[in-house]
Design a protein around this motif. Structure first.
Motif, PDB file in Angstrom:
ATOM      1  N   GLU A 163       0.852  -1.186   0.000  1.00 25.84           N
ATOM      2  CA  GLU A 163       0.000   0.000   0.000  1.00 25.84           C
ATOM      3  C   GLU A 163       0.892   1.241   0.000  1.00 25.84           C
ATOM      4  N   PHE A 164       0.610   2.189  -0.923  1.00 26.10           N
ATOM      5  CA  PHE A 164       1.334   3.453  -0.967  1.00 26.10           C
ATOM      6  C   PHE A 164       0.703   4.453  -0.001  1.00 26.10           C
ATOM      7  N   HIS A 165       1.544   5.328   0.533  1.00 20.74           N
ATOM      8  CA  HIS A 165       1.061   6.374   1.432  1.00 20.74           C
ATOM      9  C   HIS A 165       0.206   7.362   0.643  1.00 20.74           C
ATOM     10  N   PRO A 166      -0.915   7.840   1.210  1.00 21.31           N
ATOM     11  CA  PRO A 166      -1.807   8.718   0.448  1.00 21.31           C
ATOM     12  C   PRO A 166      -1.249  10.109   0.177  1.00 21.31           C
ATOM     13  N   THR A 167      -0.282  10.569   0.963  1.00 20.48           N
ATOM     14  CA  THR A 167       0.260  11.921   0.764  1.00 20.48           C
ATOM     15  C   THR A 167       1.765  11.932   0.519  1.00 20.48           C
ATOM     16  N   ASN A 168       2.509  11.038   1.121  1.00 22.14           N
ATOM     17  CA  ASN A 168       3.957  10.974   0.932  1.00 22.14           C
ATOM     18  C   ASN A 168       4.260  10.000  -0.204  1.00 22.14           C
ATOM     19  N   ASN A 169       4.780  10.514  -1.306  1.00 20.96           N
ATOM     20  CA  ASN A 169       4.959   9.700  -2.507  1.00 20.96           C
ATOM     21  C   ASN A 169       6.061   8.664  -2.380  1.00 20.96           C
ATOM     22  N   HIS A 170       6.911   8.755  -1.367  1.00 19.65           N
ATOM     23  CA  HIS A 170       8.065   7.860  -1.262  1.00 19.65           C
ATOM     24  C   HIS A 170       7.905   6.805  -0.183  1.00 19.65           C
ATOM     25  N   MET A 206      -4.468  -4.023   4.029  1.00 17.52           N
ATOM     26  CA  MET A 206      -4.195  -2.766   4.726  1.00 17.52           C
ATOM     27  C   MET A 206      -4.966  -1.633   4.049  1.00 17.52           C
ATOM     28  N   ARG A 207      -5.430  -0.671   4.844  1.00 17.34           N
ATOM     29  CA  ARG A 207      -6.060   0.538   4.325  1.00 17.34           C
ATOM     30  C   ARG A 207      -5.713   1.713   5.246  1.00 17.34           C
ATOM     31  N   PHE A 208      -5.441   2.872   4.638  1.00 16.71           N
ATOM     32  CA  PHE A 208      -5.141   4.058   5.424  1.00 16.71           C
ATOM     33  C   PHE A 208      -6.420   4.669   5.964  1.00 16.71           C
ATOM     34  N   SER A 209      -6.309   5.282   7.128  1.00 12.77           N
ATOM     35  CA  SER A 209      -7.446   5.956   7.725  1.00 12.77           C
ATOM     36  C   SER A 209      -7.778   7.200   6.911  1.00 12.77           C
ATOM     37  N   PRO A 210      -9.033   7.416   6.527  1.00 10.44           N
ATOM     38  CA  PRO A 210      -9.378   8.611   5.755  1.00 10.44           C
ATOM     39  C   PRO A 210      -9.231   9.896   6.556  1.00 10.44           C
ATOM     40  N   ALA A 211      -9.268   9.818   7.885  1.00  7.78           N
ATOM     41  CA  ALA A 211      -9.160  11.003   8.725  1.00  7.78           C
ATOM     42  C   ALA A 211      -7.728  11.334   9.115  1.00  7.78           C
ATOM     43  N   ASN A 212      -6.835  10.340   9.093  1.00  8.79           N
ATOM     44  CA  ASN A 212      -5.458  10.553   9.530  1.00  8.79           C
ATOM     45  C   ASN A 212      -4.555   9.664   8.688  1.00  8.79           C
ATOM     46  N   ASP A 213      -3.726  10.275   7.841  1.00  8.91           N
ATOM     47  CA  ASP A 213      -2.861   9.477   6.972  1.00  8.91           C
ATOM     48  C   ASP A 213      -1.674   8.880   7.705  1.00  8.91           C
ATOM     49  N   GLY A 214      -1.566   9.128   8.995  1.00  5.67           N
ATOM     50  CA  GLY A 214      -0.532   8.490   9.797  1.00  5.67           C
ATOM     51  C   GLY A 214      -1.003   7.236  10.486  1.00  5.67           C
ATOM     52  N   MET A 215      -2.265   6.851  10.254  1.00  4.58           N
ATOM     53  CA  MET A 215      -2.839   5.648  10.859  1.00  4.58           C
ATOM     54  C   MET A 215      -3.185   4.651   9.760  1.00  4.58           C
ATOM     55  N   ILE A 216      -2.945   3.378  10.037  1.00  2.77           N
ATOM     56  CA  ILE A 216      -3.202   2.313   9.072  1.00  2.77           C
ATOM     57  C   ILE A 216      -4.044   1.235   9.732  1.00  2.77           C
ATOM     58  N   TYR A 217      -5.104   0.819   9.035  1.00  2.00           N
ATOM     59  CA  TYR A 217      -5.915  -0.320   9.474  1.00  2.00           C
ATOM     60  C   TYR A 217      -5.395  -1.572   8.786  1.00  2.00           C
ATOM     61  N   ALA A 218      -5.386  -2.676   9.523  1.00  2.00           N
ATOM     62  CA  ALA A 218      -4.888  -3.934   8.967  1.00  2.00           C
ATOM     63  C   ALA A 218      -5.754  -5.088   9.443  1.00  2.00           C
ATOM     64  N   ALA A 219      -5.989  -6.049   8.537  1.00  5.05           N
ATOM     65  CA  ALA A 219      -6.746  -7.262   8.851  1.00  5.05           C
ATOM     66  C   ALA A 219      -5.824  -8.457   8.710  1.00  5.05           C
ATOM     67  N   SER A 220      -5.919  -9.380   9.663  1.00  2.31           N
ATOM     68  CA  SER A 220      -4.968 -10.480   9.718  1.00  2.31           C
ATOM     69  C   SER A 220      -5.685 -11.812   9.887  1.00  2.31           C
TER      70      SER A 220
END
Length: 542
Positions: A163-170, A206-220
């Motif tokens: 998964e790529f970061h929604p705001t940080n391209n690297h 994995m999916r990024f939180s729409p409210a905070n791009d520093g948080m990641i949701y993950a299912a295992s």
């Protein structure tokens, strides 16, 4: 206590020979009959003593049909067909895999997308409201075809999702079979952060939180949904389907499919028993009851909310179906459409711009495309034969849209069957035009000899991220490199010890069930400022 002594009398070993490949004279036959009689007498004696003979067979056994007299399977880059089975690629009888017409041309038998004019009211809405978002002129494809940088043995087990970061391209996030979460800044290459205390087994989505791009949701597969702060590595569990721990395989729930509904503010996850769960991202708790959306006892491996109308939900699973749902009346039996397949469906995605197309990947070596969700969904618009039938040691192949292609016609997927490139068996990454079925490009590198089932295109840059075994690769278009960069060596960082010194298997072995070159994170993140080993190479010859 008397010392234990190993028994000196071992069971008799009988060797069976392949009679078709060996010929003997009459004298030899007589001798063999006498030896056989002696062996029978000895075996009777051993049976009386309670020892059974061990039989070793030297006959050729086919790995496909389990019958003797012939062999089948891969030998290097060549696949030898079993005469008792149909073609391995297209699953049709009458020819071999090497002579399969779909191997030569992916568009064989594919009917191009038709131009349909209809008076259907839904089609009218599509033409007036949704289609203006799509560029009328089809832009030229930009294919990332050269490795820019890579980290070898980044994970201790095979990569399962990217998964790529929604705001940080690297920034690239990766999950693996052990449940670890990796955060890699591929602009710096050598820095490495791996969180190993989040999940105890396979991290599937994995999916990024729409409210905070520093948080990641993950299912295992440990049955939990986690929310992790990427800066600190602190994780909290939103839902746990196995609070009592292991109670046997019949009750252990594993989470596979996952997506986020932006309008409703819920995280959607699905398990291996066919149920869908909703987790409120604001209160971080489960809301409502579990809903059965697939056959009872089958895995729901994929969930995707429509990008234009989030109330439309697409699911797929092991019951050979992809299903379309309306979240406004989400209940068992309220499915809008059933998209039938012949085998397990690995993934199902809406198109990224209009959300009216559907792309699915099935284990019958078929990519299926539905051109419009407003038309008849009983049968797909096109079927494209592609090699992605995988074994149990690989992450499932998933064809994904190019998120930057406004024509919604380009998809990327790894290839299972290897090809012979200058004597080396390579597994390319294919870019396919799903409107015509043509192979736009096949991306490969002579240093990547393992299969690459996990591929992710960047939503903003011309970058492709690939997960091959335990390693990560970043691809960029060759023409975008500067002249000075083309002459320099690419950045390839190797983590872990030396395979040759440790006596491990070669890099061609993609069975990650072994503990080759593993590193222990012990529940903490590992930051490596200086690589253990740095390897450089010249530009790949094409």
């Amino acid at each position: 206590m008397a010392p234990q002594v190993r028994r000196t009398a071992f069971p008799k070993v009988l060797i069976e020979r392949d009679t078709d490949s060996e010929q003997s004279s009459s004298d030899d036959d007589d001798e063999e009959e006498e030896q056989a009689n002696e062996n029978e007498e000895k075996t009777e004696d051993t049976k009386k003593k309670g020892k059974s003979p061990i039989t070793i067979s030297l006959k050729k056994v086919c790995k496909v049909c389990k019958k003797t007299g012939h062999e089948a399977g891969f030998k290097g880059a060549t696949y030898i067909d079993c005469p008792m089975k149909p073609c391995f690629l297209c699953k049709m009888p009458g020819h071999t895999t090497m002579t399969c017409p779909h191997r030569v041309a992916t568009e064989h038998g594919v009917v191009p997308a038709p131009h349909v004019n209809t008076q259907n009211p839904m089609e009218f809405v599509f033409e007036r409201q949704l289609k203006p978002r799509i560029t009328p002129i089809k832009p030229a494809y930009v294919i990332p075809d050269q490795v820019d940088c890579a980290v070898i043995r980044y994970h201790s087990r095979r990569v399962t999702c990217l998964e790529f970061h929604p705001t940080n391209n690297h920034i690239l996030l990766s999950g693996d079979k052990k449940g670890q979460l990796g955060v890699w800044d591929f602009a710096k290459v050598h820095e490495k952060t791996v969180y190993g205390n989040i999940h105890s087994c396979i991290l599937n989505n994995m999916r990024f939180s729409p409210a905070n791009d520093g948080m990641i949701y993950a299912a295992s597969s440990d049955g939990t949904v986690s929310c992790t702060d990427l800066e600190t590595g602190i994780s909290s569990t939103l839902m746990n389907l196995n609070p009592d721990g292991w109670q046997g395989p019949g009750s252990w729930r594993m989470l596979y499919g996952m997506d986020i509904n932006l309008e409703r503010g819920v995280v959607l996850v699905a398990d291996n028993f066919g149920f869908l769960y909703l987790v409120d991202s604001r209160s971080n708790s489960q809301t409502g009851k579990a809903i059965m959306i697939h056959k009872k006892g089958s895995k729901v491996v994929g969930l995707h909310c429509n990008p234009f109308q989030p109330d439309l939900l697409l699911s797929c699973g092991n019951d050979h179906f992809a299903r379309l749902w309306d979240m406004r009346r989400l209940e068992a039996g309220s499915v809008l459409a059933n998209l039938e397949h012949r085998r397990v469906v690995n993934s199902a995605y809406f198109s990224p711009f209009s959300g009216t197309k559907i792309l699915t990947t099935s284990q019958d070596n078929r990519l299926r495309i539905w051109d419009s969700i407003f038309r008849d969904l009983d049968s797909p618009s096109r079927e494209i034969v592609h090699s992605h039938d995988f074994n149990r040691h690989l992450t499932p192949f998933r064809a994904e849209w190019d998120p930057k292609d406004p024509s919604e016609s380009l998809a990327v997927i790894g290839r299972y069957i290897s090809e012979n490139y200058n004597g080396t068996a390579l597994h390319p990454i294919d870019f396919i035009d799903i409107n015509t079925g043509q192979l736009v490009a096949e991306v490969m590198d002579p240093n990547i000899t393992t299969i690459t089932p996990v591929n992710k295109l960047h939503p903003r840059d011309d970058v492709l991220a690939s997960g091959s075994s335990r390693s990560l690769f970043i691809w960029r278009p060759k023409e975008k490199f500067d002249v000075s960069e083309q002459s320099d060596a690419r950045k390839i960082i190797v983590f872990g010890g030396d395979e040759k010194k440790r006596g491990k298997r070669s890099k061609d072995d993609y069975d990650d069930d072994s503990d080759d070159d593993k590193f222990n994170v012990k529940g903490k993140n590992v930051k490596v400022k200086k690589p253990v080993k740095q390897m450089t190479r010249r530009k790949a010859k094409r």
